[in-house]
Scaffold this motif. Sequence first.
Motif, PDB file in Angstrom:
ATOM      1  N   ASP A   1       0.774  -1.142  -0.047  1.00 18.51           N
ATOM      2  CA  ASP A   1      -0.156  -0.059   0.191  1.00 18.51           C
ATOM      3  C   ASP A   1       0.757   1.240  -0.027  1.00 18.51           C
ATOM      4  O   ASP A   1       0.447   2.203  -0.561  1.00 18.51           O
ATOM      5  N   TYR A   2       1.843   1.175   0.845  1.00 18.09           N
ATOM      6  CA  TYR A   2       2.997   2.322   0.725  1.00 18.09           C
ATOM      7  C   TYR A   2       3.514   2.424  -0.711  1.00 18.09           C
ATOM      8  O   TYR A   2       3.963   3.673  -1.048  1.00 18.09           O
ATOM      9  N   GLY A   3       3.727   1.404  -1.522  1.00 18.46           N
ATOM     10  CA  GLY A   3       4.530   1.439  -2.813  1.00 18.46           C
ATOM     11  C   GLY A   3       5.612   0.854  -3.031  1.00 18.46           C
ATOM     12  O   GLY A   3       6.397   1.066  -3.999  1.00 18.46           O
TER      13      GLY A   3
ATOM     14  N   HIS B   1      -0.316  -8.528  -6.923  1.00 14.65           N
ATOM     15  CA  HIS B   1      -0.333  -7.140  -7.025  1.00 14.65           C
ATOM     16  C   HIS B   1       0.693  -6.572  -7.945  1.00 14.65           C
ATOM     17  O   HIS B   1       1.749  -7.147  -8.117  1.00 14.65           O
TER      18      HIS B   1
ATOM     19  N   SER C   1       4.327   3.913 -11.077  1.00 14.22           N
ATOM     20  CA  SER C   1       3.296   3.500 -10.102  1.00 14.22           C
ATOM     21  C   SER C   1       2.058   3.618 -10.774  1.00 14.22           C
ATOM     22  O   SER C   1       1.766   3.994 -11.743  1.00 14.22           O
ATOM     23  N   THR C   2       1.047   2.810 -10.231  1.00 14.66           N
ATOM     24  CA  THR C   2      -0.242   2.732 -10.473  1.00 14.66           C
ATOM     25  C   THR C   2      -1.047   4.151 -10.403  1.00 14.66           C
ATOM     26  O   THR C   2      -0.625   4.825  -9.331  1.00 14.66           O
TER      27      THR C   2
ATOM     28  N   HIS D   1      -3.901   4.645  -9.467  1.00 16.54           N
ATOM     29  CA  HIS D   1      -4.968   4.483  -8.454  1.00 16.54           C
ATOM     30  C   HIS D   1      -4.291   3.465  -7.523  1.00 16.54           C
ATOM     31  O   HIS D   1      -3.827   2.451  -7.792  1.00 16.54           O
ATOM     32  N   PRO D   2      -4.479   3.651  -6.163  1.00 18.73           N
ATOM     33  CA  PRO D   2      -4.312   2.654  -5.103  1.00 18.73           C
ATOM     34  C   PRO D   2      -4.864   1.194  -5.514  1.00 18.73           C
ATOM     35  O   PRO D   2      -6.008   1.028  -5.878  1.00 18.73           O
ATOM     36  N   THR D   3      -4.246   0.362  -5.636  1.00 21.70           N
ATOM     37  CA  THR D   3      -4.570  -0.937  -5.661  1.00 21.70           C
ATOM     38  C   THR D   3      -4.234  -1.778  -4.424  1.00 21.70           C
ATOM     39  O   THR D   3      -3.200  -2.225  -4.156  1.00 21.70           O
ATOM     40  N   PRO D   4      -5.262  -2.620  -3.918  1.00 22.07           N
ATOM     41  CA  PRO D   4      -4.743  -3.430  -2.797  1.00 22.07           C
ATOM     42  C   PRO D   4      -4.397  -4.641  -3.003  1.00 22.07           C
ATOM     43  O   PRO D   4      -4.585  -5.210  -4.166  1.00 22.07           O
TER      44      PRO D   4
END
Length: 286
Positions: free
Chosen positions: A68-70, A96, A175-176, A178-181
């Motif tokens: 989640d942090y990247g 992921h 980086s994506t 949007h945030p991707t779980p």
Amino acid sequence: MLIEKLIDLGIVTGSRIGVCAMAGVSLGPFTDYKSSIFMGSAAELWEFGNPQSNNSQRFEAALKRVLDYGTRITFIGSIDDQVVPMESAIYSPANHPYIYRAAFIDGRIHAPDFIAHLVGFALKLRNLGISDHGLIRELSIPLAGSLYSGEGHSRLYYDSAVYDLAILHALETTSTPHPTPCSIQHRAAVAGTQPNPYVLPWIMRGLLEEDFVKTELSHETDELLRQFDAWKPVNKALKGCKIQIRSGSLKAMTIMSPFSSFFSSYLHLHTQCQNHPLDQDTPAQS
């Protein structure tokens, strides 16, 4: 878990982080080696094979937090690791975009044969976000190296290309938007039973029937076919794999298509189906 703490404590805030996970026991070592002679922290390693254990759940939570942090994570397993299954080294249940998977193959020992390319092909699909249909899981036990004379578990630590790959993944990937779980597939506790010999042929069929494989990777499947015909495995486990694929394809493909009877049917099934008269649009008979 250490990186998770650094993030939660605010020690790391905006830095790009990369993790090189080499031959890690994400799902525990081979269950056959579990014995009462291993005590204390060593015995706890097998708890990672149980998804309900405290260690396993803490690891999953930490992985999700750092992703989640990247954080970019590179999982690398050795193709003949004598301690850790390939499935465990690459933490197969997790999905992921920031996870990259690779296999280390010692060129001093292994020629670039069918099984090496098949493992690489499966990991390539995983890196593209496509399922390997459990292929790495089924191959993990046959790929195990010798506990007495093998050095697959430790050899990858001394190859600079392993670290170069992890650095490239950490620094050169985008980086994506949007945030991707991170999603982690449900799994049962690892058992010490022998694998079902009928599963591998159907896994191969499912993998090679993926739309992306048929449309974009047909040249690679053709090469796999050529290598399979020339493949001469030397140990009993891999010889069993070849028999399973070859004999299983006869049974499976007899159901799928009357013209398919060998392993090549898997690799060219889409072409045959397109030419099969039952697949054409024909007027209904009155």
